[in-house]
Design a protein around this motif. Structure first.
Motif, mmCIF file in Angstrom:
data_model
loop_
_atom_site.group_PDB
_atom_site.id
_atom_site.type_symbol
_atom_site.label_atom_id
_atom_site.label_comp_id
_atom_site.label_asym_id
_atom_site.label_seq_id
_atom_site.Cartn_x
_atom_site.Cartn_y
_atom_site.Cartn_z
ATOM 1 N N THR A 23 0.865 -1.187 0.000
ATOM 2 C CA THR A 23 0.000 0.000 0.000
ATOM 3 C C THR A 23 0.902 1.238 0.000
ATOM 4 N N GLY A 24 0.461 2.278 -0.693
ATOM 5 C CA GLY A 24 1.323 3.454 -0.837
ATOM 6 C C GLY A 24 2.574 3.111 -1.623
ATOM 7 N N GLY A 25 2.434 2.216 -2.595
ATOM 8 C CA GLY A 25 3.603 1.716 -3.339
ATOM 9 C C GLY A 25 4.070 2.626 -4.463
ATOM 10 N N GLY A 26 3.335 3.719 -4.706
ATOM 11 C CA GLY A 26 3.688 4.559 -5.854
ATOM 12 C C GLY A 26 4.726 5.623 -5.575
ATOM 13 N N THR A 27 5.028 5.852 -4.303
ATOM 14 C CA THR A 27 5.968 6.926 -3.960
ATOM 15 C C THR A 27 6.889 6.486 -2.824
ATOM 16 N N GLY A 28 7.930 7.283 -2.613
ATOM 17 C CA GLY A 28 8.769 7.186 -1.415
ATOM 18 C C GLY A 28 9.250 5.792 -1.063
ATOM 19 N N ILE A 29 9.047 5.454 0.199
ATOM 20 C CA ILE A 29 9.543 4.181 0.732
ATOM 21 C C ILE A 29 8.873 3.001 0.031
ATOM 22 N N GLY A 30 7.578 3.104 -0.221
ATOM 23 C CA GLY A 30 6.855 2.014 -0.881
ATOM 24 C C GLY A 30 7.406 1.752 -2.272
ATOM 25 N N ARG A 31 7.665 2.819 -3.004
ATOM 26 C CA ARG A 31 8.224 2.671 -4.355
ATOM 27 C C ARG A 31 9.626 2.081 -4.299
#
Ligand SMILES: NC(=O)c1ccc[n+]([C@@H]2O[C@H](COP(=O)([O-])OP(=O)(O)OC[C@H]3O[C@@H](n4cnc5c(N)ncnc54)[C@H](OP(=O)(O)O)[C@@H]3O)[C@@H](O)[C@H]2O)c1
Length: 300
Positions: A23-31
């Motif tokens: 979840t939240g994989g499109g930016t920052g730490i998730g990416r």
């Protein structure tokens, strides 16, 4: 898997064949996690978030059509070289629109993952927001001599109106439970795909289970595993949930806000409770707490 390959760092930290949801994989730490898992051999990585354009940009950067998997170390996102995957194969990185505050949205995402892969090996509860911003505590002269308690009261009350607190808790805390629950059957299916017997083994998760764990004369039964064609005999990985909380969960200094710190403390607790509750089901739960230099104390 022969012993020499186990001893290779790339195998030790590999993600070969894993189906991962972030979840939240499109930016920052998730990416960054998605890129690392892609290059470490994951078979599928789903990026969940609200902004489809952001997810698609991230997916294209990690897995360009003409690229392949590189080695994790020393390579940038999408850099070619590695396993020689062709652009015509089904994509490893899959963007999936999802608002983790919405039960219907989360269940729809889980259903889409079930339809495509039928299982999940790793679920990363990474989506998070900060705010409301209470850093006025540190910038409005509250440390000055002679400041009355009414000034502190004003700062504490200023962000309680509106839905800031509720939104932060919905995304940082409640969603940890909602998303984990929605994906539980798929995590169990991930275990079954490696040959683990399904269902509960032992009585952990409650007080009776705790007593059983503490009784050396009554050890809990062990989960059985049967060989599966195409799965290494020593591939005994179990499905797992990873929750991204924050150092703020433990920090007495208010950094991104009272609601942020409290919601991350709740996320830590939920991750710990799930580790205990889901152990008999063969599903692991761990929490990681990143720090941030922007949270450093101001100069004295
Ligand atoms: N960066 C740090 O220094 C740091 C330190 C400690 C902890 N953390 C934690 O690490 C995690 C990632 O942080 P980050 O720095 O990488 O932040 P980020 O770049 O802002 O990422 C947050 C992600 O969460 C997603 N998100 C927010 N609300 C959502 C919702 N309702 N449904 C689905 N997705 C949602 C966002 O995508 P959409 O907006 O498109 O939905 C975004 O991709 C967070 O939980 C954060 O609290 C970060």
């Amino acid at each position: 898997m022969d012993p020499p390959s186990i001893l290779k760092p790339s195998a030790l930290f590999g993600a070969c064949g894993l189906v991962v949801v972030i979840t939240g994989g499109g930016t920052g730490i998730g990416r960054a996690m998605a890129a690392a898992l892609f290059h470490a051999g994951a078979s599928r990585v789903y990026l969940l978030g609200r902004r489809v354009g952001v997810l698609e940009t991230a997916a294209a950067a990690i897995e360009p059509t003409s690229g392949g998997r590189g080695e994790v170390a020393g390579k940038t996102e999408g850099q070619a070289g590695g396993d020689g995957r062709s652009g015509g194969e089904a994509k490893v990185i899959v963007p999936l629109e999802c608002d983790v505050r919405s039960k219907a949205s989360v269940h729809a995402a889980a259903e889409e993952v079930r339809r495509r892969d039928g299982r999940v090996d790793v679920l990363v509860n990474n989506a998070g927001v900060s705010g409301p911003d209470d850093r006025a505590l540190h910038t409005t002269g509250l440390d000055d001599p002679g400041v009355g308690v009414a000034a502190v009261q004003d700062v504490l009350l200023q962000n309680l109106d509106g839905d800031g607190w509720a939104n932060t808790f919905a995304i940082n805390s409640t969603a940890v439970m909602l998303v984990s629950a929605a994906f539980l059957p798929l995590l169990e299916a991930g275990n079954a795909a490696r040959g683990w017997s399904p269902g509960r083994v032992g009585r952990g998760g409650g007080l009776a289970g705790q007593r059983q764990q503490q009784d050396p004369t009554n050890p809990p039964p062990t989960r059985k595993r049967t060989p599966v064609a195409g799965v290494d005999a020593d591939d005994d990985r179990l499905a797992q949930i990873v929750t991204v909380a924050s150092i703020a969960a433990f920090n007495r200094y208010v950094t991104a806000g009272f609601a942020y710190s409290a919601s991350k403390a709740a996320a830590v607790h939920l991750g710990k409770s799930m580790a205990h509750m889901l152990a008999p089901w063969g599903i692991r739960s761990n929490v990681i707490c990143p720090g941030c230099k922007c949270y450093a104390l101001p100069a004295a």
